[in-house]
Design an enzyme around this catalytic site. Sequence first.
Site, PDB file in Angstrom:
ATOM      1  N   HIS A  97      21.626  -6.524   9.967  1.00 38.39           N
ATOM      2  CA  HIS A  97      21.372  -7.741  10.751  1.00 38.39           C
ATOM      3  C   HIS A  97      19.865  -7.986  10.923  1.00 38.39           C
ATOM      4  O   HIS A  97      19.385  -9.115  10.755  1.00 38.39           O
ATOM      5  CB  HIS A  97      22.035  -7.650  12.128  1.00 38.39           C
ATOM      6  CG  HIS A  97      21.572  -8.734  13.039  1.00 38.39           C
ATOM      7  ND1 HIS A  97      22.048 -10.046  12.988  1.00 38.39           N
ATOM      8  CD2 HIS A  97      20.606  -8.742  13.989  1.00 38.39           C
ATOM      9  CE1 HIS A  97      21.414 -10.783  13.874  1.00 38.39           C
ATOM     10  NE2 HIS A  97      20.522 -10.032  14.486  1.00 38.39           N
ATOM     11  N   ASP A 124      -7.876   1.536  -0.081  1.00 34.54           N
ATOM     12  CA  ASP A 124      -8.822   1.060   0.939  1.00 34.54           C
ATOM     13  C   ASP A 124      -8.835   2.005   2.128  1.00 34.54           C
ATOM     14  O   ASP A 124      -7.981   2.881   2.258  1.00 34.54           O
ATOM     15  CB  ASP A 124      -8.404  -0.331   1.432  1.00 34.54           C
ATOM     16  CG  ASP A 124      -7.040  -0.287   2.130  1.00 34.54           C
ATOM     17  OD1 ASP A 124      -6.204   0.547   1.730  1.00 34.54           O
ATOM     18  OD2 ASP A 124      -6.819  -1.076   3.060  1.00 34.54           O
ATOM     19  N   PHE A 138      -3.435   3.560   4.073  1.00 37.81           N
ATOM     20  CA  PHE A 138      -2.991   3.522   5.473  1.00 37.81           C
ATOM     21  C   PHE A 138      -2.307   4.815   5.867  1.00 37.81           C
ATOM     22  O   PHE A 138      -2.549   5.364   6.939  1.00 37.81           O
ATOM     23  CB  PHE A 138      -2.011   2.366   5.643  1.00 37.81           C
ATOM     24  CG  PHE A 138      -1.569   2.150   7.056  1.00 37.81           C
ATOM     25  CD1 PHE A 138      -0.359   2.671   7.508  1.00 37.81           C
ATOM     26  CD2 PHE A 138      -2.351   1.427   7.943  1.00 37.81           C
ATOM     27  CE1 PHE A 138       0.059   2.459   8.816  1.00 37.81           C
ATOM     28  CE2 PHE A 138      -1.930   1.220   9.255  1.00 37.81           C
ATOM     29  CZ  PHE A 138      -0.726   1.734   9.689  1.00 37.81           C
ATOM     30  N   CYS A 175      25.432 -13.484   9.426  1.00 37.91           N
ATOM     31  CA  CYS A 175      25.331 -12.324   8.524  1.00 37.91           C
ATOM     32  C   CYS A 175      26.624 -11.518   8.535  1.00 37.91           C
ATOM     33  O   CYS A 175      27.495 -11.688   9.403  1.00 37.91           O
ATOM     34  CB  CYS A 175      24.143 -11.450   8.924  1.00 37.91           C
ATOM     35  SG  CYS A 175      24.466 -10.286  10.263  1.00 37.91           S
ATOM     36  N   CYS A 180      24.087 -16.236  14.293  1.00 34.95           N
ATOM     37  CA  CYS A 180      23.833 -15.578  13.011  1.00 34.95           C
ATOM     38  C   CYS A 180      25.116 -15.529  12.183  1.00 34.95           C
ATOM     39  O   CYS A 180      26.201 -15.277  12.716  1.00 34.95           O
ATOM     40  CB  CYS A 180      23.323 -14.155  13.256  1.00 34.95           C
ATOM     41  SG  CYS A 180      22.974 -13.243  11.736  1.00 34.95           S
ATOM     42  N   ASP A 238       5.081  -7.789   5.609  1.00 35.80           N
ATOM     43  CA  ASP A 238       5.970  -6.623   5.542  1.00 35.80           C
ATOM     44  C   ASP A 238       5.965  -5.962   6.904  1.00 35.80           C
ATOM     45  O   ASP A 238       4.932  -6.005   7.603  1.00 35.80           O
ATOM     46  CB  ASP A 238       5.449  -5.608   4.512  1.00 35.80           C
ATOM     47  CG  ASP A 238       4.517  -4.595   5.168  1.00 35.80           C
ATOM     48  OD1 ASP A 238       3.287  -4.849   5.168  1.00 35.80           O
ATOM     49  OD2 ASP A 238       5.012  -3.575   5.713  1.00 35.80           O
ATOM     50  N   CYS A 254      27.416  -9.951  11.897  1.00 37.68           N
ATOM     51  CA  CYS A 254      27.783 -10.884  12.972  1.00 37.68           C
ATOM     52  C   CYS A 254      29.111 -11.579  12.699  1.00 37.68           C
ATOM     53  O   CYS A 254      29.791 -12.020  13.628  1.00 37.68           O
ATOM     54  CB  CYS A 254      26.672 -11.895  13.196  1.00 37.68           C
ATOM     55  SG  CYS A 254      25.194 -11.110  13.856  1.00 37.68           S
ATOM     56  N   ASP A 269       2.187  -0.045  -1.570  1.00 38.65           N
ATOM     57  CA  ASP A 269       0.941   0.110  -0.843  1.00 38.65           C
ATOM     58  C   ASP A 269       0.201   1.311  -1.425  1.00 38.65           C
ATOM     59  O   ASP A 269       0.810   2.212  -1.984  1.00 38.65           O
ATOM     60  CB  ASP A 269       1.201   0.316   0.654  1.00 38.65           C
ATOM     61  CG  ASP A 269      -0.118   0.204   1.439  1.00 38.65           C
ATOM     62  OD1 ASP A 269      -0.162   0.654   2.576  1.00 38.65           O
ATOM     63  OD2 ASP A 269      -1.105  -0.306   0.869  1.00 38.65           O
ATOM     64  N   SER A 270      -1.124   1.319  -1.295  1.00 40.73           N
ATOM     65  CA  SER A 270      -1.962   2.276  -2.060  1.00 40.73           C
ATOM     66  C   SER A 270      -2.026   3.659  -1.429  1.00 40.73           C
ATOM     67  O   SER A 270      -2.554   4.595  -2.020  1.00 40.73           O
ATOM     68  CB  SER A 270      -3.394   1.733  -2.111  1.00 40.73           C
ATOM     69  OG  SER A 270      -3.825   1.450  -0.790  1.00 40.73           O
ATOM     70  N   GLN A 306     -10.995  -6.084   4.659  1.00 41.96           N
ATOM     71  CA  GLN A 306     -11.136  -5.359   5.901  1.00 41.96           C
ATOM     72  C   GLN A 306     -12.231  -6.016   6.759  1.00 41.96           C
ATOM     73  O   GLN A 306     -12.608  -7.152   6.493  1.00 41.96           O
ATOM     74  CB  GLN A 306     -11.466  -3.889   5.622  1.00 41.96           C
ATOM     75  CG  GLN A 306     -10.352  -3.116   4.902  1.00 41.96           C
ATOM     76  CD  GLN A 306      -9.132  -2.896   5.769  1.00 41.96           C
ATOM     77  OE1 GLN A 306      -9.100  -3.171   6.973  1.00 41.96           O
ATOM     78  NE2 GLN A 306      -8.075  -2.391   5.157  1.00 41.96           N
TER      79      GLN A 306
HETATM   80  C1  LIG Z   1       2.069  -1.519  10.839  1.00 41.11           C
HETATM   81  N1  LIG Z   1       0.757  -2.054  10.759  1.00 41.11           N
HETATM   82  C2  LIG Z   1       0.027  -1.950   9.618  1.00 41.11           C
HETATM   83  N2  LIG Z   1       0.497  -1.414   8.468  1.00 41.11           N
HETATM   84  C3  LIG Z   1      -0.575  -1.450   7.607  1.00 41.11           C
HETATM   85  C4  LIG Z   1      -0.683  -0.984   6.296  1.00 41.11           C
HETATM   86  C5  LIG Z   1       0.472  -0.266   5.701  1.00 41.11           C
HETATM   87  C6  LIG Z   1       1.578  -1.051   5.268  1.00 41.11           C
HETATM   88  C7  LIG Z   1       2.513   0.020   4.751  1.00 41.11           C
HETATM   89  O1  LIG Z   1       2.819   0.995   5.757  1.00 41.11           O
HETATM   90  C8  LIG Z   1       4.095   0.790   6.325  1.00 41.11           C
HETATM   91  O2  LIG Z   1       3.972   0.112   7.585  1.00 41.11           O
HETATM   92  C9  LIG Z   1       3.528   0.999   8.600  1.00 41.11           C
HETATM   93  C10 LIG Z   1       4.816  -0.062   5.342  1.00 41.11           C
HETATM   94  O3  LIG Z   1       5.673   0.796   4.659  1.00 41.11           O
HETATM   95  C11 LIG Z   1       5.057   1.203   3.438  1.00 41.11           C
HETATM   96  C12 LIG Z   1       6.045   1.119   2.302  1.00 41.11           C
HETATM   97  C13 LIG Z   1       4.471   2.582   3.672  1.00 41.11           C
HETATM   98  O4  LIG Z   1       4.040   0.265   3.154  1.00 41.11           O
HETATM   99  C14 LIG Z   1       3.792  -0.482   4.308  1.00 41.11           C
HETATM  100  C15 LIG Z   1      -1.942  -1.074   5.625  1.00 41.11           C
HETATM  101  N3  LIG Z   1      -2.068  -0.569   4.350  1.00 41.11           N
HETATM  102  C16 LIG Z   1      -3.276  -0.603   3.754  1.00 41.11           C
HETATM  103  N4  LIG Z   1      -3.438  -0.094   2.512  1.00 41.11           N
HETATM  104  N5  LIG Z   1      -4.391  -1.142   4.353  1.00 41.11           N
HETATM  105  C17 LIG Z   1      -4.315  -1.696   5.601  1.00 41.11           C
HETATM  106  O5  LIG Z   1      -5.353  -2.173   6.126  1.00 41.11           O
HETATM  107  C18 LIG Z   1      -3.046  -1.663   6.293  1.00 41.11           C
HETATM  108  C19 LIG Z   1      -2.914  -2.177   7.602  1.00 41.11           C
HETATM  109  C20 LIG Z   1      -1.675  -2.045   8.250  1.00 41.11           C
HETATM  110  N6  LIG Z   1      -1.257  -2.367   9.506  1.00 41.11           N
END
Ligand SMILES: CNc1nc2c(CC[C@H]3O[C@@H](OC)[C@@H]4OC(C)(C)O[C@@H]43)c3nc(N)[nH]c(=O)c3cc2[nH]1
Length: 374
Positions: A337, A148, A98, A308, A306, A268, A311, A94-95, A191
């Site tokens: 799990h 973003d 967030f 796994c 399960c 994810d 389990c 991820d960039s 977005q």
């Molecule tokens: C939980 N809800 C949620 N997460 C979002 C993310 C981050 C996704 C990343 O943040 C972590 O989840 C919290 C995960 O672990 C790492 C490895 C940090 O990467 C994942 C988003 N990232 C970007 N760039 N843009 C978005 O609009 C965006 C929206 C989200 N909504």
Amino acid sequence: MTPIRYELIKTCKQTGARLGILHTPHGSFETPMFMPVGTLATVKTLSPEELKEMGAGVILSNTYHLWLRPGHDIVKEAGGLHSFMNWDRGILTDSGGFQVFSLSEFRRIEEEGVYFRNHLNGDQLFLSPEKAMEIQNALGSDIMMAFDECPPYPATYEYMKRSVERTSRWAERCLKAHQRPNEQGLFGIVQGGEFEDLRKQSAQDLVSLDFPGYAVGGLSVGEPKEVMNRVLEFTTPLLPANKPRYLMGVGSPDSLIDGAIRGIDMFDCVLPTRIGRNGTVMTSEGRVVIKNAKYARDFTPLDPNCDCYTCRNYTRAYIRHLIKCDETFGIRLTSYHNVYFLIKLMEQVRQAIREDRLGDFREQFFEQYGFNKP
Ligand SMILES: CNc1nc2c(CC[C@H]3O[C@@H](OC)[C@@H]4OC(C)(C)O[C@@H]43)c3nc(N)[nH]c(=O)c3cc2[nH]1
């Protein structure tokens, strides 16, 4: 030649969900898929061998976190993230957009990028499309995300419109700053919040830049599930059918199924390892909070359905004991799990798509898990 290619195998006749294959430089993997999150270059408590035996294909890591620790230059010296963490399948990073908005209180968003504080030591930091690309190029991930802004929920229409337009300009700057387009794919992030016209504008801007894949961002940020589902209903059709679609930060079992039904291919979320660390597990019959006294003499597996490692070999009573005593092996068993559960759930979703019965599967799963009726 882009290193990321999506192959559509079939569409479920009952729901419109898609069965596909995501081809990456580190292997090809069926979709819809769940991607375990390994923020600091590890899926917490689990080894690469365990992730492989579960069937994990792509795992996530993160620009912001690895930039701070250990530094992307060290990862680059190690030969990139795959060799640094000994993972030879897919990696998506991820960039950092967030995390900047979720981790640091102080931040100032400008056209050139975002000024904010290092959440570890308070130092002033600056992240931009170019910097985010430099870091991801150094990490060598197979899939990079454009830099973003993930706006807060809720946000005004005016704020959201300005943010979408800036995110589209940032996406173009990311494309220009991309050093190795033949080795690493770059996904644009749509977005626009819950505003249909802004989602359409964002999607059109990004599709015109012809990315190898697209993420739906700005969701799973506190909005009701009905809002997420409605936004998906009018957003995924705007994205090209021959490209993968990634719903960021999602999610719980019901959201994975409902996202697949609405045309999402990749998911994810930190949920399985995060709730696993406090002893909460997802089972076919709903959530189990293992510290509950009622499991003290329960010598059955976490999940009767399960197969796994956890389990097959350990009981609720034993795992409850480990969690109560803060024994590390306890959170390894619950994390194993939970990740296994979501990976296997997506296998069941793919099988249901093959047999054109994902709607029926949703009914049966929701009933058994205890989700309220659709
Ligand atoms: C939980 N809800 C949620 N997460 C979002 C993310 C981050 C996704 C990343 O943040 C972590 O989840 C919290 C995960 O672990 C790492 C490895 C940090 O990467 C994942 C988003 N990232 C970007 N760039 N843009 C978005 O609009 C965006 C929206 C989200 N909504």
